[in-house]
Design an enzyme around this catalytic site. Sequence first.
Site, PDB file in Angstrom:
ATOM      1  NE  ARG A  90      -3.861  -2.142   0.030  1.00  0.00           N
ATOM      2  CZ  ARG A  90      -4.890  -2.435  -0.869  1.00  0.00           C
ATOM      3  NH1 ARG A  90      -4.685  -1.424  -2.003  1.00  0.00           N
ATOM      4  NH2 ARG A  90      -5.494  -3.272  -0.855  1.00  0.00           N
TER       5      ARG A  90
ATOM      6  CG  HIS B 169       0.811  -9.799  -6.187  1.00  0.00           C
ATOM      7  ND1 HIS B 169       0.507  -8.546  -6.334  1.00  0.00           N
ATOM      8  CD2 HIS B 169      -0.092 -10.641  -6.531  1.00  0.00           C
ATOM      9  CE1 HIS B 169      -0.634  -8.683  -6.988  1.00  0.00           C
ATOM     10  NE2 HIS B 169      -1.152 -10.027  -7.190  1.00  0.00           N
TER      11      HIS B 169
ATOM     12  CE1 TYR C 126      -2.927  -7.090  -4.734  1.00  0.00           C
ATOM     13  CE2 TYR C 126      -3.280  -6.372  -2.696  1.00  0.00           C
ATOM     14  CZ  TYR C 126      -3.144  -7.447  -3.576  1.00  0.00           C
ATOM     15  OH  TYR C 126      -3.199  -8.694  -3.111  1.00  0.00           O
TER      16      TYR C 126
ATOM     17  CG  HIS D  73      -3.470  -6.624  -9.967  1.00  0.00           C
ATOM     18  ND1 HIS D  73      -4.372  -6.312  -8.951  1.00  0.00           N
ATOM     19  CD2 HIS D  73      -3.177  -7.996  -9.896  1.00  0.00           C
ATOM     20  CE1 HIS D  73      -4.590  -7.352  -8.182  1.00  0.00           C
ATOM     21  NE2 HIS D  73      -3.941  -8.420  -8.628  1.00  0.00           N
TER      22      HIS D  73
ATOM     23  CD  GLU E 168      -3.540 -11.642 -10.400  1.00  0.00           C
ATOM     24  OE1 GLU E 168      -4.417 -12.018  -9.705  1.00  0.00           O
ATOM     25  OE2 GLU E 168      -2.487 -10.831  -9.680  1.00  0.00           O
TER      26      GLU E 168
ATOM     27  CG  ASP F 190      -6.895 -15.155  -9.417  1.00  0.00           C
ATOM     28  OD1 ASP F 190      -7.899 -15.663  -9.206  1.00  0.00           O
ATOM     29  OD2 ASP F 190      -6.258 -14.573  -8.677  1.00  0.00           O
TER      30      ASP F 190
ATOM     31  CG  HIS G 234      -8.657 -12.657 -10.695  1.00  0.00           C
ATOM     32  ND1 HIS G 234      -7.380 -11.914 -10.616  1.00  0.00           N
ATOM     33  CD2 HIS G 234      -9.245 -12.291  -9.398  1.00  0.00           C
ATOM     34  CE1 HIS G 234      -7.130 -11.301  -9.685  1.00  0.00           C
ATOM     35  NE2 HIS G 234      -8.284 -11.742  -8.800  1.00  0.00           N
TER      36      HIS G 234
ATOM     37  CG  HIS H  45      -2.495 -15.554  -8.260  1.00  0.00           C
ATOM     38  ND1 HIS H  45      -2.885 -14.414  -8.268  1.00  0.00           N
ATOM     39  CD2 HIS H  45      -1.295 -15.913  -7.755  1.00  0.00           C
ATOM     40  CE1 HIS H  45      -1.595 -13.906  -8.250  1.00  0.00           C
ATOM     41  NE2 HIS H  45      -0.681 -14.917  -7.853  1.00  0.00           N
TER      42      HIS H  45
ATOM     43  CG  ASP I  41     -10.748 -10.122  -7.401  1.00  0.00           C
ATOM     44  OD1 ASP I  41     -10.570 -11.111  -7.017  1.00  0.00           O
ATOM     45  OD2 ASP I  41      -9.859  -9.384  -7.328  1.00  0.00           O
TER      46      ASP I  41
ATOM     47  CG  HIS J  46      -9.696 -14.543  -4.148  1.00  0.00           C
ATOM     48  ND1 HIS J  46      -8.192 -14.279  -3.903  1.00  0.00           N
ATOM     49  CD2 HIS J  46      -9.765 -13.724  -5.279  1.00  0.00           C
ATOM     50  CE1 HIS J  46      -7.852 -13.791  -5.058  1.00  0.00           C
ATOM     51  NE2 HIS J  46      -8.732 -13.381  -6.017  1.00  0.00           N
TER      52      HIS J  46
ATOM     53  CD  GLU K  25      -3.186 -14.138  -5.150  1.00  0.00           C
ATOM     54  OE1 GLU K  25      -2.413 -13.360  -5.357  1.00  0.00           O
ATOM     55  OE2 GLU K  25      -4.352 -13.808  -5.868  1.00  0.00           O
TER      56      GLU K  25
END
Length: 285
Positions: free
Chosen positions: A42, A72, A75, A112, A149, A183, A186, A218, A231, A233, A263
């Site tokens: 973040r 990864h 974001y 992403h 991804e 993913d 996704h 993923h 999205d 999970h 994930e």
Amino acid sequence: MQKKQTLLLGAHMSIAGGIEQSILRAEQIGCTAVQFFSKSNRQWKTKPLTESEITAFKETFKKSSITSATIHASYLINIGSPNAETSNRSRDALADEFNRAQQLGVDHLVFHPGSHLKKSEPDCLQRIAEQINYILEGSTQNNTLLTLETMAGQGTNVCYSFEHLAYILEKVEQKNRIGICLDTCHIFAAGYDIKEKYQEVMQSFDDIIGLKYLKVIHINDSKKPCGSRVDRHEHIGEGQIGLEAFKQLMNDPRLAYISKILETPKDSAEDDIKNIATLKALITE
């Protein structure tokens, strides 16, 4: 007789206490692969890795039973942004993460691809390709794959279709330095029905993108139905995808030695242990 390769199965792990702790946490629950953030996911910037941090990670990795490591990216990154300042800031942040991944010697940096923010989708895809080319041109090391991804299509995210990824791959000049992370949640949310049409979806991926580019999976169930573009999970077998698709995936010989990373929701390590056991139970001889 050739030595049998190890099933590459693991989960996303915390780096609290040091990046090398991700390796130890993964090993403790029986993983053979791992994914982690190399910094706060973040924050735009962070302090460069020190030699001691790099050495600690590499030595821990070398001594461990983990055979594949993936980072990864943050974001925050959106190299497809229509705002040039944001796109370039994202490019620089991704380049920094790519450098960190190479310093640590990991196999893949998953990110992403980006969002068009209610502007032009084709322009967004073009910008992503251009920024990837810029990053690869400025990088001299070659031990980490920059890995895009597949997305669910939530909001204004692109790369919810295989055609989007194929377009970017076509535009990337150094194709040997790039890969795709599929993913399962996704693509299902994006409308690829792996629950009912697993073989057809994988054939479509191969026809449009090429399985040779598939480097990471993923492996997540989905809280929301196929085509929802949402999205969310879920634990393996407890979502809308269900166990049968994962059974086909775990027994697909084309995917046998591709890193499969959970994930799924996690309150404690027990959640990862449960999901790993579920997946392993699906494997037939």
